[in-house]
Design an enzyme around this catalytic site. Structure first.
Site, PDB file in Angstrom:
ATOM      1  N   GLU A  18      -4.909   2.412  -3.975  1.00 21.31           N
ATOM      2  CA  GLU A  18      -3.440   2.473  -4.005  1.00 21.31           C
ATOM      3  C   GLU A  18      -2.836   1.188  -3.463  1.00 21.31           C
ATOM      4  O   GLU A  18      -1.748   1.161  -2.949  1.00 21.31           O
ATOM      5  CB  GLU A  18      -2.953   3.694  -3.213  1.00 21.31           C
ATOM      6  CG  GLU A  18      -3.204   3.655  -1.717  1.00 21.31           C
ATOM      7  CD  GLU A  18      -4.525   4.313  -1.296  1.00 21.31           C
ATOM      8  OE1 GLU A  18      -5.503   4.230  -2.078  1.00 21.31           O
ATOM      9  OE2 GLU A  18      -4.564   4.879  -0.194  1.00 21.31           O
ATOM     10  N   HIS A  28      -5.238  14.860  -8.644  1.00 23.64           N
ATOM     11  CA  HIS A  28      -5.512  13.449  -8.944  1.00 23.64           C
ATOM     12  C   HIS A  28      -4.757  12.928 -10.155  1.00 23.64           C
ATOM     13  O   HIS A  28      -4.444  11.744 -10.242  1.00 23.64           O
ATOM     14  CB  HIS A  28      -7.022  13.232  -9.128  1.00 23.64           C
ATOM     15  CG  HIS A  28      -7.750  13.149  -7.827  1.00 23.64           C
ATOM     16  ND1 HIS A  28      -8.313  14.247  -7.223  1.00 23.64           N
ATOM     17  CD2 HIS A  28      -7.938  12.098  -6.987  1.00 23.64           C
ATOM     18  CE1 HIS A  28      -8.845  13.877  -6.070  1.00 23.64           C
ATOM     19  NE2 HIS A  28      -8.638  12.577  -5.901  1.00 23.64           N
ATOM     20  N   ASP A  44      -2.631   9.556 -10.336  1.00 26.76           N
ATOM     21  CA  ASP A  44      -2.725   8.522 -11.378  1.00 26.76           C
ATOM     22  C   ASP A  44      -1.352   8.211 -11.965  1.00 26.76           C
ATOM     23  O   ASP A  44      -1.019   7.053 -12.238  1.00 26.76           O
ATOM     24  CB  ASP A  44      -3.659   8.980 -12.511  1.00 26.76           C
ATOM     25  CG  ASP A  44      -5.135   8.858 -12.113  1.00 26.76           C
ATOM     26  OD1 ASP A  44      -5.399   8.317 -11.018  1.00 26.76           O
ATOM     27  OD2 ASP A  44      -5.996   9.297 -12.891  1.00 26.76           O
ATOM     28  N   ASN A  88      -2.483  13.038  -3.715  1.00 27.90           N
ATOM     29  CA  ASN A  88      -3.648  13.549  -4.451  1.00 27.90           C
ATOM     30  C   ASN A  88      -3.998  14.970  -4.012  1.00 27.90           C
ATOM     31  O   ASN A  88      -4.271  15.837  -4.841  1.00 27.90           O
ATOM     32  CB  ASN A  88      -4.858  12.631  -4.226  1.00 27.90           C
ATOM     33  CG  ASN A  88      -4.812  11.397  -5.116  1.00 27.90           C
ATOM     34  OD1 ASN A  88      -4.353  11.473  -6.259  1.00 27.90           O
ATOM     35  ND2 ASN A  88      -5.253  10.270  -4.590  1.00 27.90           N
ATOM     36  N   ASP A 118       0.843  -1.200   0.000  1.00 27.69           N
ATOM     37  CA  ASP A 118       0.000   0.000   0.000  1.00 27.69           C
ATOM     38  C   ASP A 118       0.882   1.255   0.000  1.00 27.69           C
ATOM     39  O   ASP A 118       1.843   1.351   0.776  1.00 27.69           O
ATOM     40  CB  ASP A 118      -0.898  -0.042   1.248  1.00 27.69           C
ATOM     41  CG  ASP A 118      -1.943   1.049   1.231  1.00 27.69           C
ATOM     42  OD1 ASP A 118      -3.092   0.764   0.850  1.00 27.69           O
ATOM     43  OD2 ASP A 118      -1.600   2.199   1.601  1.00 27.69           O
TER      44      ASP A 118
END
Ligand SMILES: [Mg+2]
Length: 315
Positions: free
Chosen positions: A222, A192, A196, A187, A179
């Site tokens: 994630e 965002h 990505d 973010n 993770d």
């Protein structure tokens, strides 16, 4: 690609007249004068179309058709039967029951033959298109569209298959949950799109670090997941370190997102000895392994992140 057709007839003049009629539709005419040599020609050359006479010495057109339809490459190839039989209905029914695509009575009309061949070629083209679309859809169904990694659907199927093997072969299995640390902050701070971009790059890094036989997928958000087989606690930690360190050392900044910097990940591993699991007649499931890996991941997070925790899964 060269369009090949196999013409099977014991009469050379008959083969020549078919060839003349279809000269514009095919580039390559393979000829055979009986069923047996036609089977050999089909196996050797894999033509995409077949026209065969029914009445031939040694092996009839029916037997040849039957054989072709049983072959893996022969299920879909269009086959037109030509017959000089007096009882045309019986002949047609036999032919269609054996899988003929079409049936013509000799002497045939050349224009009709051409029209029927064209119609079958059209159907074949549509079927090919459909098959390709199906392959694409199958791939899309198991792919995560952002990272291009396998998705969790693929992961569960692949791992279940491997676990079933593991029960038979008694190898150990490890499940690793990975993770991204403080991903929400990425973010919030960079937007965002930057998030990505991080996920995509991470997917590439994990793919680079992954070894053969390890199953890797994006688990969602994630979170990523990796399954290892034939492993033990020490090797699992080493494998996790391989993934953790490649990410820690990578500079995530790019022209588009110059302010992105270092990213770290926390990892939780569960390892299970299949020997123990199967001896208790209780083979481990992927869901159980995941639960333990999740507990291990939680410990890595609460212990300060950018670290690896391993828990042995007991049954
Ligand atoms: Mg004949």
């Amino acid at each position: 690609m060269k369009e090949q057709i196999l013409l099977v007839d014991d009469s050379k003049s008959e083969r020549t007249s078919i060839k003349n009629a279809l000269g514009e539709l095919f580039d390559d005419f393979i000829e055979a004068e009986d069923g047996l040599s036609a089977i050999k020609a089909f196996i050797d050359k894999k033509p995409g179309f077949i026209i065969t006479d029914v009445e031939m010495p040694s092996m009839s057109g029916y037997r040849f058709l039957e054989t072709v339809r049983q072959m893996e490459d022969g299920h879909d190839v269009p086959v037109i039967l030509l017959s000089a039989t007096k009882d045309s209905l019986k002949g047609k029914l036999t032919g269609f029951n054996l899988g003929a695509s079409d049936f013509l009575i000799k002497p045939f009309n050349k224009e009709e033959l051409v029209a029927r061949v064209k119609s079958l070629l059209r159907i074949r083209a549509l079927m090919t298109e459909l098959k390709q679309k199906n392959i694409l859809l199958e791939k899309l169904a198991i792919t995560d569209d952002l990272t291009g990694l396998n998705n969790r659907r693929y992961f569960f199927e692949a791992v279940r298959e491997q676990l079933a093997l593991g029960v038979r072969h008694n190898f150990d299995v490890a499940c690793m949950l990975l993770d991204i640390d403080y991903f929400k902050a990425v973010n919030d701070t960079h937007g965002h799109l930057a998030g990505d971009a991080v996920l995509k790059t991470l997917g590439t890094l994990l793919t680079t670090a992954k070894r053969e036989g390890e199953i890797l997928a994006r688990f969602g958000g994630e979170e990523f997941i990796i399954c290892l087989f034939n492993t033990d606690p020490d090797s699992s930690i080493k494998a996790a370190e391989r993934f953790r360190s490649i990410i820690e050392e990578y500079d995530f900044s790019s022209e588009q997102f110059p302010k992105l910097d270092r990213i770290t990940v926390s990892i939780g591993i569960s390892v299970c000895s299949q020997q123990v699991a199967s001896s208790k007649d209780n083979p481990v499931t992927i869901d159980e392994l995941l639960k333990t890996a999740d507990t291990a991941l939680y410990r890595s997070k609460s212990g300060g992140r950018n670290r690896i925790t391993l828990l042995e899964h007991t049954v």
